[in-house]
Scaffold this motif. Structure first.
Motif, mmCIF file in Angstrom:
data_model
loop_
_atom_site.group_PDB
_atom_site.id
_atom_site.type_symbol
_atom_site.label_atom_id
_atom_site.label_comp_id
_atom_site.label_asym_id
_atom_site.label_seq_id
_atom_site.Cartn_x
_atom_site.Cartn_y
_atom_site.Cartn_z
ATOM 1 N N ASP A 3 0.816 -1.221 0.000
ATOM 2 C CA ASP A 3 0.000 0.000 0.000
ATOM 3 C C ASP A 3 0.845 1.265 0.000
ATOM 4 O O ASP A 3 0.473 2.266 -0.622
ATOM 5 C CB ASP A 3 -0.955 0.007 1.201
ATOM 6 C CG ASP A 3 -2.098 -0.979 1.032
ATOM 7 O OD1 ASP A 3 -2.368 -1.386 -0.121
ATOM 8 O OD2 ASP A 3 -2.731 -1.336 2.042
ATOM 9 N N ILE A 4 1.989 1.256 0.674
ATOM 10 C CA ILE A 4 2.848 2.447 0.706
ATOM 11 C C ILE A 4 3.438 2.696 -0.681
ATOM 12 O O ILE A 4 3.481 3.840 -1.143
ATOM 13 C CB ILE A 4 3.950 2.313 1.781
ATOM 14 C CG1 ILE A 4 3.308 2.344 3.171
ATOM 15 C CG2 ILE A 4 4.986 3.431 1.638
ATOM 16 C CD1 ILE A 4 4.269 2.122 4.317
ATOM 17 N N ASP A 5 3.859 1.625 -1.374
ATOM 18 C CA ASP A 5 4.355 1.780 -2.748
ATOM 19 C C ASP A 5 3.269 2.372 -3.639
ATOM 20 O O ASP A 5 3.533 3.253 -4.457
ATOM 21 C CB ASP A 5 4.813 0.438 -3.322
ATOM 22 C CG ASP A 5 6.115 -0.055 -2.715
ATOM 23 O OD1 ASP A 5 6.872 0.767 -2.157
ATOM 24 O OD2 ASP A 5 6.381 -1.269 -2.827
ATOM 25 N N ARG A 6 2.042 1.894 -3.484
ATOM 26 C CA ARG A 6 0.927 2.417 -4.279
ATOM 27 C C ARG A 6 0.692 3.902 -3.979
ATOM 28 O O ARG A 6 0.448 4.692 -4.874
ATOM 29 C CB ARG A 6 -0.342 1.608 -4.015
ATOM 30 C CG ARG A 6 -0.348 0.263 -4.689
ATOM 31 C CD ARG A 6 -1.673 -0.484 -4.447
ATOM 32 N NE ARG A 6 -1.660 -1.768 -5.101
ATOM 33 C CZ ARG A 6 -1.068 -2.863 -4.609
ATOM 34 N NH1 ARG A 6 -0.439 -2.821 -3.458
ATOM 35 N NH2 ARG A 6 -1.094 -3.996 -5.277
ATOM 36 N N GLN A 7 0.784 4.276 -2.695
ATOM 37 C CA GLN A 7 0.627 5.682 -2.325
ATOM 38 C C GLN A 7 1.723 6.527 -2.968
ATOM 39 O O GLN A 7 1.447 7.615 -3.483
ATOM 40 C CB GLN A 7 0.713 5.839 -0.801
ATOM 41 C CG GLN A 7 -0.563 5.535 -0.068
ATOM 42 C CD GLN A 7 -0.369 5.839 1.409
ATOM 43 O OE1 GLN A 7 0.209 5.043 2.140
ATOM 44 N NE2 GLN A 7 -0.847 6.989 1.837
ATOM 45 N N MET A 10 0.944 6.985 -6.592
ATOM 46 C CA MET A 10 -0.162 7.922 -6.773
ATOM 47 C C MET A 10 0.304 9.359 -6.546
ATOM 48 O O MET A 10 0.009 10.255 -7.346
ATOM 49 C CB MET A 10 -1.311 7.605 -5.814
ATOM 50 C CG MET A 10 -2.510 8.527 -5.977
ATOM 51 S SD MET A 10 -3.633 8.511 -4.587
ATOM 52 C CE MET A 10 -2.610 9.165 -3.275
ATOM 53 N N LEU A 11 1.050 9.580 -5.474
ATOM 54 C CA LEU A 11 1.526 10.931 -5.163
ATOM 55 C C LEU A 11 2.443 11.462 -6.259
ATOM 56 O O LEU A 11 2.353 12.627 -6.646
ATOM 57 C CB LEU A 11 2.231 10.937 -3.811
ATOM 58 C CG LEU A 11 1.320 10.712 -2.601
ATOM 59 C CD1 LEU A 11 2.149 10.391 -1.361
ATOM 60 C CD2 LEU A 11 0.417 11.914 -2.381
ATOM 61 N N GLN A 26 4.071 12.317 3.752
ATOM 62 C CA GLN A 26 2.710 11.913 3.369
ATOM 63 C C GLN A 26 2.461 10.422 3.557
ATOM 64 O O GLN A 26 1.312 10.007 3.737
ATOM 65 C CB GLN A 26 2.449 12.308 1.918
ATOM 66 C CG GLN A 26 2.420 13.818 1.731
ATOM 67 C CD GLN A 26 2.231 14.184 0.278
ATOM 68 O OE1 GLN A 26 1.116 14.143 -0.227
ATOM 69 N NE2 GLN A 26 3.324 14.533 -0.383
ATOM 70 N N VAL A 27 3.526 9.614 3.501
ATOM 71 C CA VAL A 27 3.340 8.161 3.639
ATOM 72 C C VAL A 27 3.886 7.620 4.959
ATOM 73 O O VAL A 27 3.799 6.428 5.227
ATOM 74 C CB VAL A 27 3.963 7.387 2.450
ATOM 75 C CG1 VAL A 27 3.308 7.788 1.146
ATOM 76 C CG2 VAL A 27 5.470 7.560 2.389
#
Length: 148
Positions: A3-7, A10-11, A26-27
């Motif tokens: 999920d952190i990689d996905r965030q 996205m960012l 942010q993460v």
């Protein structure tokens, strides 16, 4: 990919100019942890490249056209795929289902440049049949990659 990689992806897709410290804030990771993740994401191919979102009109390429293309009988498809990607005006090319072989998106300076593109495609022997549509207004559009 978690999920952190996905965030992070996205960012960065929203603003690739963010610093590693901003991303980390942010993460919930340190700058070095974000740097490590970013390096892994790039090595894995999840992040292919980072680039600027250039305004096509500002670089004199206001005309967008979509070309449906049926490859000519006997055309070398592997060579076509290599050569179409090298053309500066081509912003996207998709192999598609249905009666067409490819959907090609181009960005050019004028309607005359659309005609010139089509003439070159015909001269190269790629065109079995084609249909061209011009964009009036882009409602949703991916970032434009200026290639000169």
């Amino acid at each position: 990919m978690d999920d952190i990689d996905r965030q992070i992806c996205m960012l960065l897709s929203e603003d690739a100019r963010q610093s590693l410290a901003q991303l980390g804030g942010q993460v919930g990771l340190s700058t070095s942890a974000v740097n490590d993740r970013l390096r892994r994401l790039m090595q894995s191919g999840a992040i292919r490249r980072m680039r600027a979102d250039v305004d096509p009109t500002a670089v004199d390429q206001p005309v967008t056209a979509f070309v449906w293309l049926l490859l000519a009988q006997g055309a070398d498809e592997a060579r076509f795929r290599l050569e179409i990607g090298a053309l500066a005006e081509v912003t996207a090319c998709h192999h598609v289902t249905g009666p067409w072989s490819y959907l090609i998106q181009i960005r050019v300076a004028s309607l005359a440049a659309v005609e010139e593109f089509l003439s070159r495609m015909k001269a190269e022997g790629w065109v079995g049949r084609s249909e061209t549509m011009l964009t009036l207004t882009a409602v949703v559009e991916p970032p434009f990659r200026f290639r000169g």
